[in-house]
Motif scaffolding. Structure first.
Motif, PDB file in Angstrom:
ATOM      1  N   CYS A   1      -2.926  -0.921  -9.927  1.00 36.05           N
ATOM      2  CA  CYS A   1      -1.533  -0.902 -10.387  1.00 36.05           C
ATOM      3  C   CYS A   1      -1.466  -1.315 -11.854  1.00 36.05           C
ATOM      4  O   CYS A   1      -0.782  -0.681 -12.656  1.00 36.05           O
ATOM      5  N   LEU A   2      -2.169  -2.385 -12.186  1.00 36.13           N
ATOM      6  CA  LEU A   2      -2.115  -2.899 -13.554  1.00 36.13           C
ATOM      7  C   LEU A   2      -2.653  -1.875 -14.539  1.00 36.13           C
ATOM      8  O   LEU A   2      -2.094  -1.676 -15.614  1.00 36.13           O
ATOM      9  N   VAL A   3      -3.734  -1.181 -14.139  1.00 36.37           N
ATOM     10  CA  VAL A   3      -4.277  -0.131 -15.003  1.00 36.37           C
ATOM     11  C   VAL A   3      -3.231   0.958 -15.203  1.00 36.37           C
ATOM     12  O   VAL A   3      -2.933   1.375 -16.322  1.00 36.37           O
ATOM     13  N   LEU A   4      -2.644   1.398 -14.094  1.00 34.23           N
ATOM     14  CA  LEU A   4      -1.682   2.491 -14.176  1.00 34.23           C
ATOM     15  C   LEU A   4      -0.450   2.108 -14.982  1.00 34.23           C
ATOM     16  O   LEU A   4       0.202   2.944 -15.585  1.00 34.23           O
ATOM     17  N   LEU A   5      -0.127   0.817 -14.985  1.00 36.17           N
ATOM     18  CA  LEU A   5       1.025   0.372 -15.754  1.00 36.17           C
ATOM     19  C   LEU A   5       0.657   0.061 -17.203  1.00 36.17           C
ATOM     20  O   LEU A   5       1.506  -0.334 -17.994  1.00 36.17           O
TER      21      LEU A   5
ATOM     22  N   CYS B   1       5.050  -2.593  -6.005  1.00 35.43           N
ATOM     23  CA  CYS B   1       3.807  -2.844  -5.284  1.00 35.43           C
ATOM     24  C   CYS B   1       3.237  -4.208  -5.684  1.00 35.43           C
ATOM     25  O   CYS B   1       2.858  -5.015  -4.832  1.00 35.43           O
ATOM     26  N   LEU B   2       3.222  -4.481  -6.997  1.00 30.18           N
ATOM     27  CA  LEU B   2       2.713  -5.776  -7.470  1.00 30.18           C
ATOM     28  C   LEU B   2       3.536  -6.936  -6.917  1.00 30.18           C
ATOM     29  O   LEU B   2       2.995  -7.964  -6.519  1.00 30.18           O
TER      30      LEU B   2
ATOM     31  N   ALA C   1       0.840  -1.211   0.000  1.00 31.79           N
ATOM     32  CA  ALA C   1       0.000   0.000   0.000  1.00 31.79           C
ATOM     33  C   ALA C   1       0.864   1.246   0.000  1.00 31.79           C
ATOM     34  O   ALA C   1       0.599   2.211  -0.728  1.00 31.79           O
ATOM     35  N   ALA C   2       1.928   1.237   0.828  1.00 31.67           N
ATOM     36  CA  ALA C   2       2.810   2.408   0.883  1.00 31.67           C
ATOM     37  C   ALA C   2       3.502   2.609  -0.466  1.00 31.67           C
ATOM     38  O   ALA C   2       3.622   3.734  -0.958  1.00 31.67           O
TER      39      ALA C   2
END
Ligand SMILES: [Zn+2]
Ligand SMILES: [Zn+2]
Ligand SMILES: [Zn+2]
Ligand SMILES: [Zn+2]
Length: 802
Positions: free
Chosen positions: A152-156, A125-126, A114-115
């Motif tokens: 995360c996956l969306v942002l990547l 994070c993943l 989360a951090a």
């Protein structure tokens, strides 16, 4: 931190002082390392070992089952304060203390993910999400983490995986309607939002900007040297009886040319400011951040999300692969000895790790080399040809003394004359046995033998299996001494070598808080290593090379033009721009056992009284430099001012205190007051310090920082230019220090949209930094980004409007 802790040192020195004279003489006069080791270690008593054990107990290196909860809660506090980096480090500490496959481990990883998400480190994070699941993350908490994963996956831009994660989540909701209604609603809404994000992204044209390819072309040597591994073809290895081994240029070398690129044979992370925690401290667990928390214990890469060793809380790695490699190579034996190794210091640790690594070298190969070596030196070695003697024999520079003209191979080279980064070359580094004091040798020998006894007690099996396949044993069939003492003698040799041959591995650490627009950088010492090829370079107080590190790899570049036939020199530490000549001479004599005759020292001897300009005082009435010992008088013939040194020194101390107050104001965001305070300091400094005094430069630099924080780019730039002049006088216009300072100035101009000035400064900074670091360097990449950004700016009619 290199040497054992003070308590152990003084304990051993006291023991030495109480030894009968005759025993002291035997040890002092012992000619081989083997004798020194055997005599000393026979004096190590069980009570000495007990004392050492008690000292080691101060270091927390095991896994404490109560620590994970403590660190997680401390981490959560930081998380609430939005200090995500601080939280990450604390969760990491929690992970270090958790046993594998426990809820503790999975919770710490999940919180850390989360951090990391908030820090924008989506890939990491993943990875932490996967780790949390691997260690058994509780079912009830899964949905929240899966949402984070999808986000995360969306942002990547990994949209298919994101969609898959979302539909998995939806079907698991459908299967388990156990969630509270409100919770379910929140989740549904987030899912909706994510789906929309995915659609928007998919509508964008597919061309994701091509990944920035790093400039790798210069990372390798243009042409590798056939004689020396990891060196450029522009250098060659020579030897002579007085200088020992050294490198010379075989052709003209230009500034910035890569001369050596060598991975450390061995390196050990310096625990830095980690102190033993004795009882009585308010908290049993340490929340301070050290290099040990931020850098991989094997490859030294910086990592905010390390994975810890399963067996101890001390060793942490950037990846599972690094952890496995370290385990196979040395940590399987070191793991249970963490506290002892911290007590005995980094040199002992490097010595141990070197011998552990030696086990993996091709035994046959080394035997051949050693045997070749021994037969070549038949005339010089006594009848018994064993490793101990090979190891304890100073191989360097003696052949010519016998008046022999036979071609002796250069020490450390194999029979084909090739010098490589291997254990054999490491063994050939000089231990300077005769130069160390008897007390020092006794301290080293006893520390090593205490370590040997622990090794035997802790992992006899591991040690023996290591040994049967080991080169040490294979190489030394006809050994005379028991196996454990071969290890001991080899380690003692390494420990004595380290005083002269240890190489500090450094990194540039960005300092300055998030709000600071100008990043400041400072060099920090990360680790101690042995680099056999770099060790071939001799010292100069004004060297013609510059060294830098990426991970455990050292690169040496020419920092100036080096003519054909000139010696390649680097600085062992005492640099002419950092120390006066007397201090340098003293340091080189006591640590490296030689008298420096470099041009800077020759030159400096003629004017020993004058202090360097960055430490000089000036006359209060005419501003000329003032000189003298106890009383300083003005250098200007027509001026009669004089003043006592004590007075000036105490004024300087007062001034430094005032500067300290200003920095505190700056740190606390009290910018206006910081400016007032600094201007006062500047005024005071002008009245008694030379214009190039380092404190004058520091004040200007602080003023620049403060004005930048206020957004006043013009004033900031003006002050930084003054600081730049001080740096230039002290370190020279093409020094690495100048490069860092120019980098700061470029940032100021860039942020102030002063386009021509910024471009000009970027070019200057790039030119200087390229010479020292080559194109892969972070600051250079940053400069290039700034440059392309400025060049892309549409021309603004009427100039900047900010
Ligand atoms: Zn690593
Ligand atoms: Zn461990
Ligand atoms: Zn010198
Ligand atoms: Zn004067």
């Amino acid at each position: 931190m290199d040497l054992p802790v003070e308590e152990w040192k003084s304990y051993i020195l006291e023991k030495w002082a109480l030894l009968p004279k005759s025993v002291q003489v035997t040890i002092s006069k012992a000619e081989t390392l083997s004798d020194i080791f055997l005599h000393s270690s026979s004096l190590l008593q069980p009570e000495d070992e007990m004392f050492l054990k008690r000292l080691s107990r101060g270091y927390l290196v095991g896994k404490d089952p109560n620590a994970p909860l403590f660190y997680r809660e401390e981490g959560n506090k930081k998380f609430q304060e939005k200090d995500y980096t601080g939280a990450t480090v604390l969760y990491s500490k929690g992970v270090s203390h958790s046993r594998p496959n426990t809820e503790d481990t999975s919770l710490c990883y999940a919180n850390r993910s989360a951090a990391l998400f908030h820090l924008g480190q989506y890939e990491t994070c993943l990875e932490d999400i996967v780790r949390a699941q691997m260690h058994g993350y509780p079912e009830r908490l899964q949905p929240k983490m899966m949402l984070r994963k999808a986000e995360c996956l969306v942002l990547l831009g990994r949209l298919q995986e994101a969609s898959q994660t979302i539909s998995d989540l939806e079907s698991s909701f459908a299967a388990k309607p156990t969630l509270a209604a409100s919770q379910f609603q929140i989740l549904q809404r987030t899912l909706c939002r994510l789906k929309m994000k995915i659609q928007k992204k998919e509508n964008l044209t597919e061309t994701v900007s091509a990944a920035l390819t790093k400039a790798f072309e210069d990372m390798d040597l243009r042409e590798e040297n056939k004689q020396i591994s990891g060196a450029s073809a522009s250098v060659s290895l020579c030897t002579d009886p007085f200088k020992g081994r050294y490198l010379i240029a075989t052709k003209d070398i230009l500034p910035g040319e890569l001369l050596v690129k060598e991975d450390a044979f061995v390196s050990v992370l310096n625990p830095a400011e980690v102190l033993p925690l004795h009882l009585g401290l308010e908290s049993k667990w340490d929340t301070r951040v050290t290099n040990g928390d931020l850098y991989c214990h094997r490859c030294l890469k910086r990592s905010l999300a390390p994975v810890p060793c399963d067996g101890c809380s001390y060793a942490k790695y950037c990846s599972q692969e690094c952890m496995q490699q370290a385990w196979d190579l040395y940590h399987n034996i070191e793991c249970s000895l963490g506290a002892l190794l911290l007590t005995l210091g980094v040199f002992c640790h490097v010595a141990l790790r070197s011998t552990l690594l030696a086990r993996f070298e091709d035994a046959g190969e080394v035997t051949r080399k050693l045997c070749g070596d021994i037969s070549n030196k038949d005339t010089r070695l006594p009848e018994s040809k064993n490793l101990v003697q090979t190891l304890s024999y100073d191989l360097g520079g003696e052949s010519e003394k016998n008046g022999k003209t036979v071609e002796t191979p250069i020490p450390g080279c194999d029979i084909n004359g090739k010098y490589e980064n291997n254990y054999y070359a490491v063994c050939n580094l000089l231990p300077h046995t005769e130069n160390h004091s008897a007390e020092y040798k006794f301290l080293c020998a006893l520390s090593i033998s205490a370590l040997c006894r622990q090794l035997e007690a802790a992992s006899p099996q591991a040690l023996m299996t290591g040994l049967t396949s080991s080169k040490l044993k294979a190489a030394m069939a006809p050994v005379l001494c028991p196996e454990s003492s071969i290890w001991g003698v080899a380690m003692l040799r390494h420990m004595l070598q380290l005083q002269c041959n240890a190489q500090a591995i450094t990194a540039i650490q960005q300092t300055g808080s998030k709000e600071n627009i100008i990043t400041d950088s400072r060099q920090v010492r990360l680790a101690t290593g042995i680099f056999p090829v770099v060790s071939l370079l001799n010292h100069s107080c004004s060297p013609n090379t510059s060294m830098s590190f990426v991970s455990t790899v050292a690169t040496v570049r020419a920092s100036q033009r080096i003519g054909k036939g000139q010696e390649i020199l680097h600085c062992y530490g005492p640099h002419e721009s950092r120390m006066g000549v007397a201090e340098r001479q003293q340091k080189l004599r006591s640590q490296y056992f030689f008298d420096c005759t470099c041009p800077a020292c020759q030159h400096g001897k003629h004017r020993t009284t004058a202090e360097p300009r960055w430490e000089a005082f000036c006359c209060r009435s005419c501003r000329a430099l003032i000189q003298g010992d106890e009383v300083l008088s003005c250098g200007n013939a027509s001026c009669t001012e004089s003043v006592s040194r004590d007075h000036l020194v105490s004024r300087l101390q007062d001034l430094q205190q005032q500067v300290g107050i200003a920095r505190k104001l700056l740190r606390n965001g009290k910018l206006e007051r910081a400016i007032q305070q600094l201007l006062g300091c500047q005024h005071d400094a002008e009245s008694f310090l030379s214009a190039e005094h380092s404190v004058v430069g520091e004040i200007e630099d602080d003023l620049a920082q403060t004005y930048a924080a206020l957004g006043d780019w013009q004033k900031s730039a003006a002050h930084l230019q003054k600081s730049l002049r001080v740096v230039e006088v002290r370190h020279g216009p093409s020094s690495v220090e100048m490069g860092h300072e120019l980098f700061k100035l470029a940032q100021i101009f860039f942020n102030g949209f002063a386009v021509p000035e910024a471009l000009n400064t970027i070019r200057k900074a790039e030119k200087v930094l390229l010479v020292h670091y080559g194109p892969g360097n972070d600051e250079i990449q940053e400069l290039q980004k700034m440059k392309s950004c400025l060049l892309d700016l549409p021309p603004i009619p009427g100039g900047p409007s900010l």
